[in-house]
Structures are given as structure tokens and as C-alpha cells.
Write a protein that holds these residues in place. Sequence first.
Motif, PDB file in Angstrom:
ATOM      1  N   THR A  56       0.849  -1.177   0.000  1.00  8.69           N
ATOM      2  CA  THR A  56       0.000   0.000   0.000  1.00  8.69           C
ATOM      3  C   THR A  56       0.893   1.239   0.000  1.00  8.69           C
ATOM      4  OG1 THR A  56      -0.073   0.149   2.404  1.00  8.69           O
ATOM      5  CG2 THR A  56      -1.771  -1.214   1.345  1.00  8.69           C
ATOM      6  N   PRO A  57       0.355   2.378  -0.393  1.00 17.31           N
ATOM      7  CA  PRO A  57       1.146   3.604  -0.289  1.00 17.31           C
ATOM      8  C   PRO A  57       1.701   3.824   1.128  1.00 17.31           C
ATOM      9  CG  PRO A  57      -0.719   4.009  -1.693  1.00 17.31           C
ATOM     10  CD  PRO A  57      -0.904   2.622  -1.111  1.00 17.31           C
ATOM     11  N   ARG A  58       0.884   3.520   2.128  1.00 20.22           N
ATOM     12  CA  ARG A  58       1.343   3.646   3.521  1.00 20.22           C
ATOM     13  C   ARG A  58       2.520   2.709   3.775  1.00 20.22           C
ATOM     14  NH1 ARG A  58       0.062   1.113   8.623  1.00 20.22           N
ATOM     15  NH2 ARG A  58      -1.131  -0.426   7.474  1.00 20.22           N
ATOM     16  N   GLY A  59       2.456   1.508   3.208  1.00 23.20           N
ATOM     17  CA  GLY A  59       3.527   0.537   3.376  1.00 23.20           C
ATOM     18  C   GLY A  59       4.822   0.985   2.718  1.00 23.20           C
ATOM     19  N   LEU A  60       4.713   1.591   1.535  1.00 20.17           N
ATOM     20  CA  LEU A  60       5.910   2.095   0.853  1.00 20.17           C
ATOM     21  C   LEU A  60       6.572   3.202   1.667  1.00 20.17           C
ATOM     22  CD1 LEU A  60       4.753   2.219  -2.865  1.00 20.17           C
ATOM     23  CD2 LEU A  60       6.107   0.462  -1.725  1.00 20.17           C
ATOM     24  N   ARG A  61       5.773   4.078   2.210  1.00 17.03           N
ATOM     25  CA  ARG A  61       6.339   5.161   3.042  1.00 17.03           C
ATOM     26  C   ARG A  61       7.003   4.599   4.299  1.00 17.03           C
ATOM     27  NH1 ARG A  61       1.565   9.009   1.593  1.00 17.03           N
ATOM     28  NH2 ARG A  61       2.611  10.389   0.122  1.00 17.03           N
ATOM     29  N   ALA A  62       6.350   3.612   4.906  1.00 18.05           N
ATOM     30  CA  ALA A  62       6.922   2.993   6.108  1.00 18.05           C
ATOM     31  C   ALA A  62       8.248   2.316   5.782  1.00 18.05           C
ATOM     32  CB  ALA A  62       5.932   1.984   6.698  1.00 18.05           C
ATOM     33  N   TYR A  63       8.321   1.647   4.637  1.00 19.21           N
ATOM     34  CA  TYR A  63       9.555   0.970   4.246  1.00 19.21           C
ATOM     35  C   TYR A  63      10.677   1.982   4.025  1.00 19.21           C
ATOM     36  CZ  TYR A  63      12.330  -2.881   2.469  1.00 19.21           C
ATOM     37  OH  TYR A  63      13.305  -3.833   2.315  1.00 19.21           O
ATOM     38  N   SER A  64      10.342   3.120   3.432  1.00 22.18           N
ATOM     39  CA  SER A  64      11.371   4.152   3.218  1.00 22.18           C
ATOM     40  C   SER A  64      11.933   4.636   4.549  1.00 22.18           C
ATOM     41  CB  SER A  64      10.827   5.317   2.392  1.00 22.18           C
ATOM     42  OG  SER A  64       9.974   6.145   3.144  1.00 22.18           O
ATOM     43  N   ARG A  65      11.070   4.728   5.557  1.00 18.79           N
ATOM     44  CA  ARG A  65      11.552   5.142   6.886  1.00 18.79           C
ATOM     45  C   ARG A  65      12.452   4.068   7.500  1.00 18.79           C
ATOM     46  NH1 ARG A  65       6.316   7.061   6.938  1.00 18.79           N
ATOM     47  NH2 ARG A  65       5.548   5.321   8.189  1.00 18.79           N
ATOM     48  N   LEU A  66      12.095   2.795   7.304  1.00 16.89           N
ATOM     49  CA  LEU A  66      12.935   1.705   7.820  1.00 16.89           C
ATOM     50  C   LEU A  66      14.320   1.726   7.180  1.00 16.89           C
ATOM     51  CD1 LEU A  66      10.434  -1.278   7.938  1.00 16.89           C
ATOM     52  CD2 LEU A  66      11.540  -0.174   9.896  1.00 16.89           C
ATOM     53  N   GLU A  76      11.288  12.203  -3.723  1.00 18.19           N
ATOM     54  CA  GLU A  76      10.347  12.852  -4.633  1.00 18.19           C
ATOM     55  C   GLU A  76       9.676  11.831  -5.540  1.00 18.19           C
ATOM     56  OE1 GLU A  76      12.597  15.872  -6.672  1.00 18.19           O
ATOM     57  OE2 GLU A  76      12.944  16.991  -4.806  1.00 18.19           O
ATOM     58  N   GLU A  77      10.445  10.867  -6.053  1.00 13.93           N
ATOM     59  CA  GLU A  77       9.877   9.815  -6.892  1.00 13.93           C
ATOM     60  C   GLU A  77       8.894   8.953  -6.101  1.00 13.93           C
ATOM     61  OE1 GLU A  77      10.073   9.226 -10.224  1.00 13.93           O
ATOM     62  OE2 GLU A  77      11.086  11.161 -10.248  1.00 13.93           O
ATOM     63  N   LEU A  78       9.224   8.662  -4.858  1.00 14.28           N
ATOM     64  CA  LEU A  78       8.329   7.894  -3.996  1.00 14.28           C
ATOM     65  C   LEU A  78       7.019   8.650  -3.806  1.00 14.28           C
ATOM     66  CD1 LEU A  78       7.657   5.541  -2.106  1.00 14.28           C
ATOM     67  CD2 LEU A  78       8.858   6.797  -0.286  1.00 14.28           C
ATOM     68  N   ASP A  79       7.105   9.954  -3.547  1.00 20.12           N
ATOM     69  CA  ASP A  79       5.892  10.761  -3.391  1.00 20.12           C
ATOM     70  C   ASP A  79       5.038  10.711  -4.655  1.00 20.12           C
ATOM     71  OD1 ASP A  79       6.256  11.512  -0.766  1.00 20.12           O
ATOM     72  OD2 ASP A  79       7.241  13.409  -1.269  1.00 20.12           O
ATOM     73  N   ARG A  80       5.676  10.787  -5.825  1.00 20.18           N
ATOM     74  CA  ARG A  80       4.926  10.709  -7.083  1.00 20.18           C
ATOM     75  C   ARG A  80       4.232   9.358  -7.231  1.00 20.18           C
ATOM     76  NH1 ARG A  80       9.685  12.797  -9.439  1.00 20.18           N
ATOM     77  NH2 ARG A  80       9.568  15.040  -9.545  1.00 20.18           N
ATOM     78  N   ALA A  81       4.959   8.280  -6.936  1.00 18.38           N
ATOM     79  CA  ALA A  81       4.389   6.936  -7.061  1.00 18.38           C
ATOM     80  C   ALA A  81       3.239   6.735  -6.084  1.00 18.38           C
ATOM     81  CB  ALA A  81       5.471   5.881  -6.827  1.00 18.38           C
ATOM     82  N   VAL A  82       3.408   7.213  -4.861  1.00 19.51           N
ATOM     83  CA  VAL A  82       2.371   7.068  -3.846  1.00 19.51           C
ATOM     84  C   VAL A  82       1.144   7.903  -4.217  1.00 19.51           C
ATOM     85  CG1 VAL A  82       1.809   7.651  -1.452  1.00 19.51           C
ATOM     86  CG2 VAL A  82       3.902   6.395  -1.967  1.00 19.51           C
TER      87      VAL A  82
END
Length: 96
Positions: A56-66, A76-82
Motif C-alpha cells: 500500500t502507499p502507507r507501506g511504501l512510506r513505512a519501508y522508506s523510513r525503515l 520525490e519519486e516515492l511521493d509521485r508513485a504514492v
Amino acid sequence: MAEFTFFVDGDGFFVGGGELHATEEDLFDMGVHSVDIPAGYGLDLGERIPVRVKGTPRGLRAYSRLLGLRDQVQLEELDRAVTAAERRGEWTDDIG
């Protein structure tokens, strides 16, 4: 479900053994469905390792924090994808 490929510095990744401060169950609870770390990368610590994550978008953001992601271009690319995934209605935490 959304997908994003993180490019992780080999030195930080291999020095830590490729381990995150989360269990498989923790990742699933965060909204991460799968993580694909390709084989074939040696211990050349200068390499950037592509880590493909689906969730999920939430999961991708959480993984980036990990990962401790700080690379502005990747963030920025992650924000676009999410944002694109959320517009498609893939914001749900139901990974089913």
C-alpha cells in the motif's frame, strides 16, 4: 497495490546484513506485501542495490523510513508513485 524500487547503498545495506528493524509480520502490518532484493550483487560496497517493494502507499512510506531513506530524488519519486497509487484508489490497507 503500489510498487516502488528503492536504490539502497550497498555499504549501509550489507554492513547491517540487509536486515531491517522489523519482522515479516511487522512489514505486512505496515502494508508491505512483498520485497524483492535481487541476487547477483556482490559485496562491492559501492554498488546501489535495487530493492523492489510492493504494498500500500502507507507501506511504501513505512519501508522508506525503515531504510532511513534521505535521497531527495528518491523521496520525490516515492511521493509521485504514492500519489499516483492513491489517485487510482490503491490507498487501502487491505492487501488481500
